[in-house]
Design a protein around this motif. Structure first.
Motif, PDB file in Angstrom:
ATOM      1  N   ILE A 258       0.829  -1.209   0.000  1.00  6.27           N
ATOM      2  CA  ILE A 258       0.000   0.000   0.000  1.00  6.27           C
ATOM      3  C   ILE A 258       0.864   1.259   0.000  1.00  6.27           C
ATOM      4  N   GLY A 259       2.137   1.117   0.407  1.00  4.22           N
ATOM      5  CA  GLY A 259       3.033   2.268   0.439  1.00  4.22           C
ATOM      6  C   GLY A 259       3.829   2.465  -0.844  1.00  4.22           C
ATOM      7  N   GLN A 260       3.615   1.555  -1.820  1.00  3.47           N
ATOM      8  CA  GLN A 260       4.349   1.681  -3.076  1.00  3.47           C
ATOM      9  C   GLN A 260       4.037   3.025  -3.741  1.00  3.47           C
ATOM     10  N   GLY A 261       5.094   3.656  -4.249  1.00  3.31           N
ATOM     11  CA  GLY A 261       4.923   4.927  -4.940  1.00  3.31           C
ATOM     12  C   GLY A 261       4.918   6.133  -4.033  1.00  3.31           C
ATOM     13  N   GLN A 262       4.905   5.899  -2.724  1.00  5.17           N
ATOM     14  CA  GLN A 262       4.935   7.010  -1.775  1.00  5.17           C
ATOM     15  C   GLN A 262       6.375   7.334  -1.400  1.00  5.17           C
ATOM     16  N   GLN A 263       6.601   8.536  -0.959  1.00  5.11           N
ATOM     17  CA  GLN A 263       7.941   8.950  -0.562  1.00  5.11           C
ATOM     18  C   GLN A 263       7.998   9.530   0.851  1.00  5.11           C
ATOM     19  N   THR A 264       6.825   9.678   1.468  1.00 10.50           N
ATOM     20  CA  THR A 264       6.765  10.212   2.822  1.00 10.50           C
ATOM     21  C   THR A 264       5.870   9.346   3.691  1.00 10.50           C
ATOM     22  N   LEU A 265       6.103   9.410   4.993  1.00  9.06           N
ATOM     23  CA  LEU A 265       5.273   8.681   5.943  1.00  9.06           C
ATOM     24  C   LEU A 265       3.826   9.150   5.848  1.00  9.06           C
ATOM     25  N   ASP A 266       3.633  10.451   5.727  1.00  6.05           N
ATOM     26  CA  ASP A 266       2.285  10.997   5.603  1.00  6.05           C
ATOM     27  C   ASP A 266       1.589  10.438   4.364  1.00  6.05           C
ATOM     28  N   GLY A 267       2.316  10.363   3.253  1.00  7.75           N
ATOM     29  CA  GLY A 267       1.726   9.828   2.038  1.00  7.75           C
ATOM     30  C   GLY A 267       1.339   8.372   2.175  1.00  7.75           C
ATOM     31  N   ALA A 268       2.182   7.584   2.849  1.00  9.87           N
ATOM     32  CA  ALA A 268       1.879   6.166   3.052  1.00  9.87           C
ATOM     33  C   ALA A 268       0.654   5.992   3.941  1.00  9.87           C
ATOM     34  N   LEU A 269       0.569   6.806   5.011  1.00  8.18           N
ATOM     35  CA  LEU A 269      -0.611   6.736   5.886  1.00  8.18           C
ATOM     36  C   LEU A 269      -1.871   7.138   5.126  1.00  8.18           C
ATOM     37  N   GLN A 270      -1.769   8.169   4.314  1.00  9.63           N
ATOM     38  CA  GLN A 270      -2.926   8.591   3.531  1.00  9.63           C
ATOM     39  C   GLN A 270      -3.360   7.501   2.563  1.00  9.63           C
ATOM     40  N   ALA A 271      -2.400   6.797   1.968  1.00  7.44           N
ATOM     41  CA  ALA A 271      -2.732   5.720   1.051  1.00  7.44           C
ATOM     42  C   ALA A 271      -3.474   4.596   1.774  1.00  7.44           C
ATOM     43  N   LEU A 272      -2.997   4.244   2.969  1.00 11.83           N
ATOM     44  CA  LEU A 272      -3.663   3.189   3.741  1.00 11.83           C
ATOM     45  C   LEU A 272      -5.067   3.612   4.136  1.00 11.83           C
ATOM     46  N   LEU A 273      -5.189   4.771   4.787  1.00 16.21           N
ATOM     47  CA  LEU A 273      -6.483   5.208   5.292  1.00 16.21           C
ATOM     48  C   LEU A 273      -7.425   5.588   4.157  1.00 16.21           C
ATOM     49  N   GLY A 274      -6.857   5.981   3.018  1.00 17.07           N
ATOM     50  CA  GLY A 274      -7.693   6.290   1.860  1.00 17.07           C
ATOM     51  C   GLY A 274      -8.325   5.063   1.240  1.00 17.07           C
ATOM     52  N   SER A 275      -7.813   3.874   1.571  1.00 24.12           N
ATOM     53  CA  SER A 275      -8.400   2.634   1.050  1.00 24.12           C
ATOM     54  C   SER A 275      -9.548   2.132   1.919  1.00 24.12           C
ATOM     55  N   LEU A 276      -9.855   2.873   2.971  1.00 22.93           N
ATOM     56  CA  LEU A 276     -10.906   2.486   3.916  1.00 22.93           C
ATOM     57  C   LEU A 276     -12.282   2.785   3.333  1.00 22.93           C
ATOM     58  N   GLY A 277     -13.135   1.767   3.309  1.00 21.74           N
ATOM     59  CA  GLY A 277     -14.483   1.936   2.788  1.00 21.74           C
ATOM     60  C   GLY A 277     -15.437   2.498   3.819  1.00 21.74           C
ATOM     61  N   SER A 278     -16.639   2.821   3.370  1.00 16.86           N
ATOM     62  CA  SER A 278     -17.641   3.438   4.255  1.00 16.86           C
ATOM     63  C   SER A 278     -18.110   2.496   5.351  1.00 16.86           C
TER      64      SER A 278
END
Length: 530
Positions: free
Chosen positions: A390-410
């Motif tokens: 899920i962190g592939q393509g990210q370069q910052t910790l914030d970006g990786a966290l956003q990628a993870l939490l952005g995959s969260l469904g309703s």
């Protein structure tokens, strides 16, 4: 004191609609009679050997004198400290019993080297250890037994004088422990680990530590008749309806200690409910939270809040949409066990098996056998190493966290798994509320590897809506496991990696963060989470 339950909103509607049918179907009396047909043909074989907990009070009563006698013998020998080596229900029940009664018990339910070393260095010369395992094949418990045997021998103490074993009769551990001269207590083999609070697994370590286990059994016995009756006032039926009878199903059960005298109960209930119901793509996700948690103050539509209180609605009206429950510890333990079995029937699943727990164990064994080279981090930010697809393509910790939490469904949830020393870094739990505020969704927090024996079943077998944040904190001072080709540090790393692999194979997003400095890493995460 009997167990009292008060409810409003969807929970009250579920009780009014569901309990009469449960009464008509004689569910309570059939559970008490150990009727294995209640959960359908596919569950009969397992249920036929897993309903012994319904008579745990009577079966366990003869153990009380034996436990008290051994406690007195140990005290006369100078023992003033009890350590429990166990996992899942084998450790969580004694923890809630002793914490509620204000009794000192060191619970070693970890393979973290720091936590193991801290336990070994605490009053070893005056310590006795209880090793609890149904089979004895649990790698964590076997490792704890090995390291304490070596530690006792090193200071000139015969381990047989200080190690007490709790296991099923005829198990490999039962046979080897008796051959080695250890004192052995056998538990009822017809009780699964998560339903074993009122068996030898709950009573032996608690009683040796000084808890009043006779009072605990008396509390449970006081509610036994009520639980066996097919009555609309049966608290087991009522709570089962709350858990699994709402329409649409509120499948996130937020459990809040709010005025109760019982300490740590939600953690015990979490493993009971998650492992019992989370399978075949369904289940109830228990969430341990405080009174001010986001899920409590602003609950999403799929959340059911249950408050553990001193007196259920005795002096006030229950909050809209919530449930309040009160009662003694012994009674509550038995009520929640009945309710979980009832919930399994309402959900159409077998509440006594755990088909997905073994997968993470097998993956960890594979890691220990093959010893693959460590996976290099995608990048390091703020002293935190980042891994995971899920962190592939990210370069910052914030970006990786956003990628993870952005995959969260309703309808999803976040699970934080901290594979580190829970006694040294309790501040990591504060991340739970931070993530819940950030996402507006329920968040669970589990200490690894102990959650693998409980909520780990739900994460793999329940609804595929979770996203997973692993927190690792390698110990600089590893601990050898006598007679094993791996250390505690290598074991906990394999358990984390194995679970991440299995979750990914199940299509669950996983982000692994290795905190090279736990305090600084936790602070950085809190800043990023706002």
């Amino acid at each position: 004191m009997t167990v009292e339950i008060a409810a409003r909103g969807a929970a009250k509607e579920a009780i009014d609609r569901t309990v009469p049918q449960l009464v008509d179907d004689l569910v309570a009396s059939r559970i008490t009679a150990q009727d294995e047909t209640l959960w359908g043909p596919d569950a009969e074989a397992e249920a036929s050997i897993r309903l012994g907990w319904t008579e745990a009070v009577a079966v366990s009563e003869p153990l009380v004198e034996e436990i008290i006698e051994l406690r007195d013998q140990l005290r006369e020998a100078g023992v003033n400290h009890i350590v429990l080596g166990g996992m899942g229900g084998s450790s969580l029940a004694p923890e809630v019993i002793t914490r509620t009664q204000g009794v000192d018990l060191t619970v070693l339910d970890s393979t973290d080297p720091g936590q193991v070393r801290a336990a070994l260095s605490d009053r070893l010369a005056t310590t006795a250890v209880v090793i609890s395992s149904k089979s004895g094949s649990t790698v964590e418990t076997d490792s704890q037994k090995r390291v304490y045997e070596a530690a006792f021998r090193e200071i000139g103490i015969d381990p047989a004088e200080r190690i007490v074993v709790v296991t099923d009769p005829g198990s490999p551990l039962d046979r080897s422990a008796r051959e080695d001269g250890y004192r052995v207590f056998n538990a009822d083999p017809n009780v699964g680990g998560r339903y074993s609070a009122l068996t030898a697994f709950g009573l032996v370590p608690s009683g040796l530590a000084g808890a009043d286990i006779r009072e605990l059994l008396d509390e449970a016995e006081a509610v036994t008749l009520q639980l066996a009756q097919d009555s609309p006032t049966n608290p087991g039926l009522i709570l089962g309806a709350v858990m699994a009878g709402t329409k649409p199903l509120k499948d996130k059960l937020v459990i809040v200690a709010d005025g109760t005298h019982i300490r740590g109960f939600a953690d015990w209930a979490e493993q009971l409910i998650a492992e019992s119901t989370g399978k075949h793509g369904t289940g109830i996700l228990p969430v341990v939270a405080g009174p001010d948690a986001p899920e409590v103050t602003h609950p999403p539509a799929d959340v059911q809040v249950v408050r553990l209180v001193a007196d259920a609605a005795a002096t006030r009206e229950v909050n809209e949409g919530e449930v309040e429950i009160s009662g003694s510890l012994g009674a509550q333990l038995l009520v929640w066990e009945y309710a979980t079995a009832v919930a399994g029937r309402l959900l159409g699943i077998n509440p006594f098996d755990q088909p997905d727990v073994e997968s993470a164990k097998a993956a960890a064994r594979g890691m220990l056998d093959d010893r693959p080279a460590p996976t290099p981090p995608l990048f390091t930010d703020d002293g935190i190493e980042v891994r995971g697809d899920i962190g592939q393509g990210q370069q910052t910790l914030d970006g990786a966290l956003q990628a993870l939490l952005g995959s969260l469904g309703s309808d999803g949830y976040v699970a934080i798994h901290a594979y580190t020393d829970r006694t040294a870094y309790p501040e990591l739990e504060s991340l739970r509320d931070a993530v819940a505020r950030r996402t507006g969704r329920p968040v669970t927090f589990g200490w690894g590897p102990r959650f693998l024996h409980s909520t780990g079943q739900f994460h793999k077998g329940g609804p595929a809506v979770g996203v997973f944040l692993q927190l690792l904190a390698p110990s600089a001072d590893d601990v050898e496991i006598p007679g094993r080709p791996f250390t505690f540090g290598e074991l906990i790393a394999a358990q984390a990696a194995g679970d991440a692999t299995v979750l990914a194979e199940h299509g669950r997003p996983v982000l692994t963060l290795t905190l090279t400095d736990v305090a600084a890493g936790a602070a950085a995460l809190r800043r990023l989470l706002g």
